[in-house]
Scaffold this active site. Structure first.
Site, PDB file in Angstrom:
ATOM      1  N   ASP A  93       0.465  -1.393  -0.001  1.00 24.83           N
ATOM      2  CA  ASP A  93       0.253  -0.089  -0.057  1.00 24.83           C
ATOM      3  C   ASP A  93       0.539   0.956  -0.009  1.00 24.83           C
ATOM      4  O   ASP A  93       0.046   2.275  -0.121  1.00 24.83           O
ATOM      5  CB  ASP A  93      -0.793   0.268   1.209  1.00 24.83           C
ATOM      6  CG  ASP A  93      -2.340  -0.871   1.000  1.00 24.83           C
ATOM      7  OD1 ASP A  93      -2.436  -1.768  -0.040  1.00 24.83           O
ATOM      8  OD2 ASP A  93      -3.373  -1.129   1.950  1.00 24.83           O
ATOM      9  N   ASP A 132     -11.688  35.674 -33.953  1.00 23.53           N
ATOM     10  CA  ASP A 132     -10.613  34.770 -33.776  1.00 23.53           C
ATOM     11  C   ASP A 132     -11.413  33.829 -33.483  1.00 23.53           C
ATOM     12  O   ASP A 132     -11.806  32.430 -33.947  1.00 23.53           O
ATOM     13  CB  ASP A 132      -9.687  34.689 -33.813  1.00 23.53           C
ATOM     14  CG  ASP A 132      -8.577  35.711 -34.602  1.00 23.53           C
ATOM     15  OD1 ASP A 132      -8.553  35.681 -35.882  1.00 23.53           O
ATOM     16  OD2 ASP A 132      -7.918  35.801 -33.983  1.00 23.53           O
ATOM     17  N   GLY A 143      -6.987  22.258 -33.906  1.00 28.89           N
ATOM     18  CA  GLY A 143      -7.405  21.176 -34.320  1.00 28.89           C
ATOM     19  C   GLY A 143      -7.999  21.232 -35.932  1.00 28.89           C
ATOM     20  O   GLY A 143      -7.822  20.627 -37.176  1.00 28.89           O
ATOM     21  N   LEU A 144      -8.531  23.065 -35.910  1.00 28.94           N
ATOM     22  CA  LEU A 144      -8.349  23.312 -37.294  1.00 28.94           C
ATOM     23  C   LEU A 144      -7.641  23.512 -38.155  1.00 28.94           C
ATOM     24  O   LEU A 144      -7.607  23.005 -39.634  1.00 28.94           O
ATOM     25  CB  LEU A 144      -9.121  25.100 -37.253  1.00 28.94           C
ATOM     26  CG  LEU A 144      -9.483  25.975 -38.016  1.00 28.94           C
ATOM     27  CD1 LEU A 144     -10.201  25.337 -39.053  1.00 28.94           C
ATOM     28  CD2 LEU A 144      -9.982  27.810 -37.619  1.00 28.94           C
TER      29      LEU A 144
END
Length: 519
Positions: A36, A279, A414-415
């Site tokens: 543990d 933007d 991503g764009l």
């Protein structure tokens, strides 16, 4: 009980370790077998502490079970006091040692170690980590502040901050930001606990006019005890987001007897203007799925909907103790709350919701990566990269700026990637050209669109089954659409097909729907 490869919370003794590691002069003796001791890594590896947490393990072994493990525990307590010389001692058992029924709390009452001993009875098989942290903090406050008296003369602008702890998501920077913001607004912060507090600091808690609960998961129980015992009011508004920060300052200034003029330092709010800039306009109504601890999940959903213009398509938490609060918040957005600590349930909910952005824990980061959906981490549990070296709060106006960057940048990146992929083979461009920012890692031979589509289809085949109403060709064609409009294109096509009674959806249906909604 169900075995799993991932858990959002550890057992309650890990929560007790978090409180001990947060404070100064507090040591925790944990009755536990050798295995543990893994919990140390949470602090040294994940949080990157420079020292081990203040915990002594009894580390009994199989051969000790033939004798008295209770004696092993008492010896460990005496040795810990002699070696570390703490101001107070916490004692408890791990989930494994609990099965031995040695009763560390009862044994602690027989110890004569010369310092206060606070026994913890944490039911390992009914409760979890955050409850254990809250219970431990409550016991410490009750033990060291409960016997004091509230002064007759108390400055009305004095307060304590309750809740920040070790392993908390950006807690260190949040405390710095909120203390600075409160000082600029004329508020005197007396004690911050448990993070950085001593036993003597806990005894001073009643000397402040009111308390501020930054993290209800940890500080709510202690704040309610102080209110009941000493009549101390507390502020429960969590200042995550611009709107919540304004409401928080208004509530604090009212309790402190100060006028509620425009709060000082609001000029640092850049997130409000940035979210309205050109933007950011293309982000309006993007679907977002939110999951995490209750405090951060509720705050994130409200920021997404009210301050960034997103549409919340899912909201949930792994903390059943705060299920009611999350369900109430989910009703604001017209979604059904997900209350689960099973990551497979969360993954299926994300697939069903079809979000364009996921806000969650480290687990949701992995889920979103598999589904190729942008993601930002907003809540514990987290990995090492979410304990950054830089200043990165989540609370206050500066925290709102950090949140804007953290959430919006995954969508923007991503764009960029999708636009590069869309136009890389366009005849107007050099078909040998690679993305400039990936040049060092770009392959020598450009990947064709056909190969990319085939790769996408193979991923779809391995992913959870999609709606059978779509043909494979239609799914392949849909993959050509950039992710930030793909969800809308799918929904519009399905609406069009349902109205026309078309099944299955083909490539022709996809383009017919496009023409229909373009009118």
């Amino acid at each position: 009980m169900k075995l799993t490869m991932w858990t959002y919370e550890g057992p309650p003794h890990v929560g007790a370790m978090r409180i001990a590691a947060s404070m100064k002069g507090v040591h925790y003796v944990l009755h536990a077998p050798q295995g543990d001791t893994y919990a140390d890594l949470l602090f040294t590896m994940i949080e990157r502490r420079t020292s081990r947490p203040p915990v002594t393990y009894t580390t009994f072994q199989a051969r000790d079970l033939a004798g008295s493990t209770a004696d092993v525990f008492k010896t460990a307590c005496r040795d810990a006091v002699a070696r570390f010389k703490p101001d107070a001692l916490l004692v408890g058992a791990s989930c494994t040692a609990e099965l031995l029924q040695d009763d560390p709390a009862g044994l602690a009452r027989t110890l004569d170690v010369g310092i206060p001993v606070v026994p913890l009875e944490l039911p390992s098989y009914q409760k979890k980590e955050n409850w254990g942290a809250a219970e431990t903090f409550y016991r410490l406050v009750r033990n060291f502040a409960g016997g004091g008296e509230r002064p007759a003369e108390i400055a009305p602008n004095s307060c304590n901050i309750l809740g920040p702890s070790a392993l908390g998501f950006r807690n260190r920077d949040d405390v710095t930001e909120i203390c600075r913001l409160l000082a600029a607004n004329g508020i005197d912060v007396r004690v911050v606990a448990p993070l950085g507090a001593t036993v003597a600091d806990l005894a001073k808690l009643p000397e402040a006019a009111f308390n501020i609960v930054l993290y209800p998961e940890i500080g709510d129980s202690a704040a309610r005890y102080l209110k009941k015992t000493f009549g101390m009011p507390f502020v429960s508004t969590v200042p995550i987001g611009v709107g919540a920060t304004r409401a928080f300052l208004s509530e604090v200034r009212a309790l402190a007897g100060l006028s509620n003029d425009q709060p000082i330092d609001e000029a640092e709010d850049r997130a409000t203007w940035y979210s309205r800039s050109v933007d950011s306009n293309y982000l309006t109504n993007k679907r977002v799925f939110v999951f995490g601890d209750a405090t951060h999940a509720i705050a994130a959903a409200r920021i997404a909907a009210r301050e960034l213009g997103f549409k919340v398509c899912g909201l949930g938490t792994y903390m059943r103790e705060f299920a009611r609060e999350v369900r109430e918040a989910a009703e604001e957005f017209g979604v059904e709350a997900l209350i689960s600590d099973d990551h497979l349930d969360v993954e299926q909910a994300i697939i069903d919701a079809r979000p364009e952005l996921v806000l969650g824990t480290q687990m949701e980061r992995h889920i979103a990566k598999r589904l190729r959906v942008p993601c930002a981490v907003i809540s514990s549990p987290v990995h090492v990269q979410d304990f950054p070296a830089r200043y990165s709060p989540q609370m206050g106006f500066e925290g709102a700026n950090v949140i804007f960057d953290s959430w919006v940048h995954p969508l923007m990146m991503g764009l960029e990637e999708h636009l590069l992929q869309m136009f890389r083979d366009d005849f107007e461009f050099n078909d040998q050209a690679q993305a400039s920012h990936l040049h060092g890692h770009a392959p020598e031979t450009p990947v064709s669109v056909t190969e990319t589509i085939e790769a996408d289809v193979s991923v779809v085949a391995e992913a959870p089954a999609v709606d059978a109403a779509w043909t494979l060709d239609a799914e392949r064609e849909l993959k050509k659409i950039p992710f930030f409009v793909r969800g809308k294109a799918r929904r519009n096509t399905e609406i069009f097909a349902a109205r026309k009674g078309i099944r299955p959806i083909t490539v022709e249906t996809l383009y017919d729907a496009k023409a229909h909604f373009a009118r």
